[in-house]
Design a protein around this motif. Structure first.
Motif, PDB file in Angstrom:
ATOM      1  N   ARG A  53       1.181  -0.805   0.037  1.00 51.74           N
ATOM      2  CA  ARG A  53       0.001   0.064   0.392  1.00 51.74           C
ATOM      3  C   ARG A  53       0.441   1.325  -0.328  1.00 51.74           C
ATOM      4  O   ARG A  53       0.433   2.307  -0.802  1.00 51.74           O
ATOM      5  CB  ARG A  53      -0.394   0.325   1.223  1.00 51.74           C
ATOM      6  N   CYS A  54       1.850   1.554   0.853  1.00 49.88           N
ATOM      7  CA  CYS A  54       2.596   2.295   0.777  1.00 49.88           C
ATOM      8  C   CYS A  54       3.120   2.316  -0.493  1.00 49.88           C
ATOM      9  O   CYS A  54       3.464   3.764  -1.195  1.00 49.88           O
ATOM     10  CB  CYS A  54       4.022   1.906   2.260  1.00 49.88           C
ATOM     11  N   VAL A  55       3.537   1.484  -1.102  1.00 47.91           N
ATOM     12  CA  VAL A  55       4.209   1.640  -2.614  1.00 47.91           C
ATOM     13  C   VAL A  55       2.783   2.147  -3.969  1.00 47.91           C
ATOM     14  O   VAL A  55       3.884   2.859  -4.602  1.00 47.91           O
ATOM     15  CB  VAL A  55       4.663   0.312  -2.976  1.00 47.91           C
ATOM     16  N   GLN A  56       1.877   1.518  -3.860  1.00 47.73           N
ATOM     17  CA  GLN A  56       0.821   2.232  -4.077  1.00 47.73           C
ATOM     18  C   GLN A  56       0.715   3.405  -4.028  1.00 47.73           C
ATOM     19  O   GLN A  56      -0.216   4.210  -4.918  1.00 47.73           O
ATOM     20  CB  GLN A  56       0.094   1.623  -4.379  1.00 47.73           C
ATOM     21  N   LEU A  57       1.184   4.194  -3.264  1.00 46.05           N
ATOM     22  CA  LEU A  57       0.621   5.765  -2.493  1.00 46.05           C
ATOM     23  C   LEU A  57       2.506   6.360  -2.643  1.00 46.05           C
ATOM     24  O   LEU A  57       1.827   7.219  -2.975  1.00 46.05           O
ATOM     25  CB  LEU A  57       0.115   5.755  -1.087  1.00 46.05           C
ATOM     26  N   VAL A  87      -1.585   5.730   7.066  1.00 48.20           N
ATOM     27  CA  VAL A  87      -1.918   5.313   5.590  1.00 48.20           C
ATOM     28  C   VAL A  87      -2.879   4.082   4.998  1.00 48.20           C
ATOM     29  O   VAL A  87      -3.444   4.461   3.730  1.00 48.20           O
ATOM     30  CB  VAL A  87      -0.178   4.404   5.959  1.00 48.20           C
ATOM     31  N   ASN A  88      -3.473   3.365   5.826  1.00 52.42           N
ATOM     32  CA  ASN A  88      -4.103   2.920   5.497  1.00 52.42           C
ATOM     33  C   ASN A  88      -5.856   3.777   5.620  1.00 52.42           C
ATOM     34  O   ASN A  88      -6.519   3.828   4.532  1.00 52.42           O
ATOM     35  CB  ASN A  88      -5.287   2.435   6.870  1.00 52.42           C
ATOM     36  N   ASP A  89      -5.948   5.443   5.821  1.00 52.53           N
ATOM     37  CA  ASP A  89      -6.364   6.516   5.545  1.00 52.53           C
ATOM     38  C   ASP A  89      -6.863   6.965   4.154  1.00 52.53           C
ATOM     39  O   ASP A  89      -7.547   7.074   3.277  1.00 52.53           O
ATOM     40  CB  ASP A  89      -7.075   7.173   7.014  1.00 52.53           C
ATOM     41  N   MET A  90      -4.828   7.582   4.278  1.00 54.58           N
ATOM     42  CA  MET A  90      -4.578   7.378   2.802  1.00 54.58           C
ATOM     43  C   MET A  90      -5.310   6.390   1.120  1.00 54.58           C
ATOM     44  O   MET A  90      -5.473   6.805   0.403  1.00 54.58           O
ATOM     45  CB  MET A  90      -3.479   7.843   2.598  1.00 54.58           C
ATOM     46  N   TYR A  91      -5.180   4.759   1.853  1.00 57.19           N
ATOM     47  CA  TYR A  91      -5.322   4.128   1.134  1.00 57.19           C
ATOM     48  C   TYR A  91      -6.677   4.375   0.356  1.00 57.19           C
ATOM     49  O   TYR A  91      -7.121   4.347  -0.996  1.00 57.19           O
ATOM     50  CB  TYR A  91      -4.716   3.370   1.141  1.00 57.19           C
ATOM     51  N   ALA A  92      -7.398   4.644   1.467  1.00 60.43           N
ATOM     52  CA  ALA A  92      -8.864   4.175   1.329  1.00 60.43           C
ATOM     53  C   ALA A  92      -9.376   6.028   0.979  1.00 60.43           C
ATOM     54  O   ALA A  92     -10.649   5.544  -0.348  1.00 60.43           O
ATOM     55  CB  ALA A  92      -9.985   3.621   3.017  1.00 60.43           C
ATOM     56  N   GLU A  93      -8.596   6.997   0.758  1.00 56.83           N
ATOM     57  CA  GLU A  93      -8.766   7.915   0.105  1.00 56.83           C
ATOM     58  C   GLU A  93      -9.171   8.237  -0.982  1.00 56.83           C
ATOM     59  O   GLU A  93      -9.590   8.627  -2.111  1.00 56.83           O
ATOM     60  CB  GLU A  93      -8.355   9.769   0.883  1.00 56.83           C
ATOM     61  N   ASN A  94      -7.701   7.295  -1.396  1.00 59.93           N
ATOM     62  CA  ASN A  94      -7.102   7.343  -2.732  1.00 59.93           C
ATOM     63  C   ASN A  94      -8.219   6.586  -4.005  1.00 59.93           C
ATOM     64  O   ASN A  94      -7.984   6.472  -5.267  1.00 59.93           O
ATOM     65  CB  ASN A  94      -6.210   6.755  -2.811  1.00 59.93           C
ATOM     66  N   GLY A  95      -8.790   5.765  -3.172  1.00 59.09           N
ATOM     67  CA  GLY A  95      -9.759   4.801  -3.779  1.00 59.09           C
ATOM     68  C   GLY A  95     -10.701   5.782  -3.970  1.00 59.09           C
ATOM     69  O   GLY A  95     -11.476   5.533  -5.310  1.00 59.09           O
ATOM     70  N   ASN A  96     -11.410   6.730  -3.077  1.00 56.92           N
ATOM     71  CA  ASN A  96     -12.624   7.592  -3.981  1.00 56.92           C
ATOM     72  C   ASN A  96     -12.236   8.693  -4.429  1.00 56.92           C
ATOM     73  O   ASN A  96     -13.006   9.382  -5.217  1.00 56.92           O
ATOM     74  CB  ASN A  96     -13.373   8.247  -2.510  1.00 56.92           C
ATOM     75  N   ASP A  97     -10.766   8.953  -4.682  1.00 57.70           N
ATOM     76  CA  ASP A  97     -10.526   9.742  -5.793  1.00 57.70           C
ATOM     77  C   ASP A  97     -10.896   9.755  -7.736  1.00 57.70           C
ATOM     78  O   ASP A  97     -11.735  10.935  -8.156  1.00 57.70           O
ATOM     79  CB  ASP A  97      -8.848   9.702  -5.557  1.00 57.70           C
ATOM     80  N   ASP A  98     -11.252   8.958  -7.534  1.00 60.54           N
ATOM     81  CA  ASP A  98     -11.546   8.476  -9.197  1.00 60.54           C
ATOM     82  C   ASP A  98     -13.154   8.470  -9.165  1.00 60.54           C
ATOM     83  O   ASP A  98     -14.220   8.274 -10.062  1.00 60.54           O
ATOM     84  CB  ASP A  98     -11.059   7.650  -9.616  1.00 60.54           C
ATOM     85  N   TYR A  99     -13.974   8.411  -8.156  1.00 60.26           N
ATOM     86  CA  TYR A  99     -15.221   8.571  -7.841  1.00 60.26           C
ATOM     87  C   TYR A  99     -16.090   9.623  -8.938  1.00 60.26           C
ATOM     88  O   TYR A  99     -16.178  10.648  -7.913  1.00 60.26           O
ATOM     89  CB  TYR A  99     -16.033   8.059  -6.319  1.00 60.26           C
TER      90      TYR A  99
END
Length: 55
Positions: free
Chosen positions: A9-13, A28-40
């Protein structure tokens, strides 16, 4: 969560090992979850000041 999954997940971010000194696992978990919401694209309208005033 396992260590390899966390590091993936760190590498993906784009988070480096050096940056991990400044971050928590939860952040880091919150950033990963928000990253998934960016394309909505489902948000059809934005709130205006009048909406906030009525709230």
């Amino acid at each position: 969560m396992t260590t390899p999954l966390f590091l993936l997940r760190c590498v993906q971010l784009g988070i480096s090992i050096r940056d991990l000194d400044l971050l928590t696992i939860g952040l880091v978990n919150d950033m990963y979850a928000e990253n998934g919401n960016d394309d909505y694209k489902g948000y059809k309208e934005l709130a205006t000041q009048a909406d906030f005033d009525r709230f």
